[in-house]
Design a protein around this motif. Structure first.
Motif, PDB file in Angstrom:
ATOM      1  N   UNK A 183       0.829  -1.205   0.000  1.00  9.31           N
ATOM      2  CA  UNK A 183       0.000   0.000   0.000  1.00  9.31           C
ATOM      3  C   UNK A 183       0.866   1.259   0.000  1.00  9.31           C
ATOM      4  N   UNK A 184       0.316   2.343  -0.478  1.00 11.90           N
ATOM      5  CA  UNK A 184       1.038   3.616  -0.563  1.00 11.90           C
ATOM      6  C   UNK A 184       1.486   4.086   0.818  1.00 11.90           C
ATOM      7  N   UNK A 185       2.780   4.358   1.004  1.00  9.85           N
ATOM      8  CA  UNK A 185       3.282   4.785   2.323  1.00  9.85           C
ATOM      9  C   UNK A 185       2.585   6.041   2.851  1.00  9.85           C
ATOM     10  N   UNK A 186       2.299   7.010   1.978  1.00 13.71           N
ATOM     11  CA  UNK A 186       1.687   8.252   2.467  1.00 13.71           C
ATOM     12  C   UNK A 186       0.257   8.017   2.939  1.00 13.71           C
ATOM     13  N   UNK A 187      -0.435   7.041   2.346  1.00  9.87           N
ATOM     14  CA  UNK A 187      -1.787   6.716   2.798  1.00  9.87           C
ATOM     15  C   UNK A 187      -1.757   5.842   4.052  1.00  9.87           C
TER      16      UNK A 187
END
Length: 325
Positions: free
Chosen positions: A180-184
């Motif tokens: 999954x996207x690190x920023x999310x």
């Protein structure tokens, strides 16, 4: 769904498995804790383990009983959810009717009540019949965000099983490993109590867009206030993301906590880590008291919206406060 397939809640798993292994299963349990902490999954794993004919204290996932529980068609397992806003007395009466018959296969009947705190008073009083006349052949699991909201008579006749949020770092490592996207992920692990809830949040409609809108509106609020007010009206007050205002405020609170931290010169643990440079510059351009006041206002706005405050006015007020107007 076996106990081992559930990530976290090790204490709960040990307690339930030990009760099965030693043949000391209680007639009623209250699974209480925050939404997303795995209560529903644990109830399903518990049911599978109780009915499994292969393993002594867990579910094999392969036998006929395990498959029936997994597919929601085991004849001795009854799963109740609120009918509309509440669990009604008619639902409990229907459950009592079902329990009047002998169990078909296993000798054990089980029922699970989701959102058990949403029982009407009449339904809760009717449920006491099961709990006051316990049978070794009946197991109840009551799932609730707030076990204290249940009747004292129900609490006193049930075993309390507290669920706690998973450790943030553990949840983060798991979600990052899944790609999954690190920023999310940074945001989701702070808003969810468990990996399944965080995963659903990340994959849900509009999550990434709301994060981008937090960045856009905070930037515009600090530099181009009229544009920010127009953007807020178009996208949050009346736009396609209008039903996500609560989530936007959740993320704004995280952003403001970052600003308080950056305003004191600390950069470790920043949630909006990919925005650090411009945020640090803006954070230092105002005293820390400004960001603390904005944070207090955001939290207060969130509370007021629960009591049906005007969303557009509340949104405009907090945007203007960001600017310092």
């Amino acid at each position: 769904m076996s106990f081992q397939a559930i990530v976290g809640q090790e204490r709960v798993k040990r307690m339930l498995q030990n009760s099965i292994r030693t043949d000391k299963v209680s007639h009623a349990y209250i699974f209480t804790g925050p939404s997303g902490s795995g209560r529903r999954e644990m109830a399903k794993a518990f049911a599978m383990a109780l009915y499994c004919k292969v393993l002594p204290d867990d579910a094999c996932g392969e036998c006929l009983d395990c498959r029936k529980v997994a597919h929601g068609n085991h004849p001795d397992l009854h799963w109740l959810k609120p009918d509309g806003a509440s669990i009604k007395i008619e639902q409990i009466r229907e459950l009592q009717k079902q329990f009047a018959y002998r169990s078909t296969v296993s000798g054990l009947k089980m029922y699970v009540l989701e959102d058990a705190d949403k029982m009407t008073t009449q339904a809760a009083n009717s449920l006491l019949k099961f709990l006051e006349e316990p049978s070794s052949q009946v197991v109840a699991v009551l799932i609730t965000d707030n076990g204290q909201a249940l009747l004292p008579t129900i609490r006193s006749r049930s075993q309390w099983v507290p669920f706690v949020p998973m450790m943030r770092q553990q949840m983060q490592d798991l979600l990052l490993k899944e790609g999954h996207s690190p920023v999310l992920v940074q945001i989701a692990v702070r808003l969810a109590a468990g990996p399944q809830a965080a995963r659903a949040m990340i994959q849900g409609n509009g999550f990434a867009e709301i994060r981008n809108l937090v960045i856009q509106l905070t930037r515009e609020s600090l530099t181009r206030l009229p544009v920010a007010l127009l953007t807020a009206q178009q996208k949050l007050s009346k736009g396609e993301l209008g039903d996500r205002l609560s989530l936007w405020l959740d993320m704004l609170i995280l952003w403001l906590k970052d600003m308080v931290q950056l305003g004191t010169g600390r950069r470790e643990g920043i949630v909006f880590s990919d925005q650090t440079e411009w945020m640090a510059k803006e954070a230092l351009s105002r005293p820390p008291q400004h960001w603390i006041a904005c944070l207090d206002q955001a939290i207060e706005t969130q509370k007021r919206l629960r009591f049906h405050a005007n969303p557009q006015l509340a949104l405009e007020h907090i945007i203007m406060q960001l600017k310092g107007v």
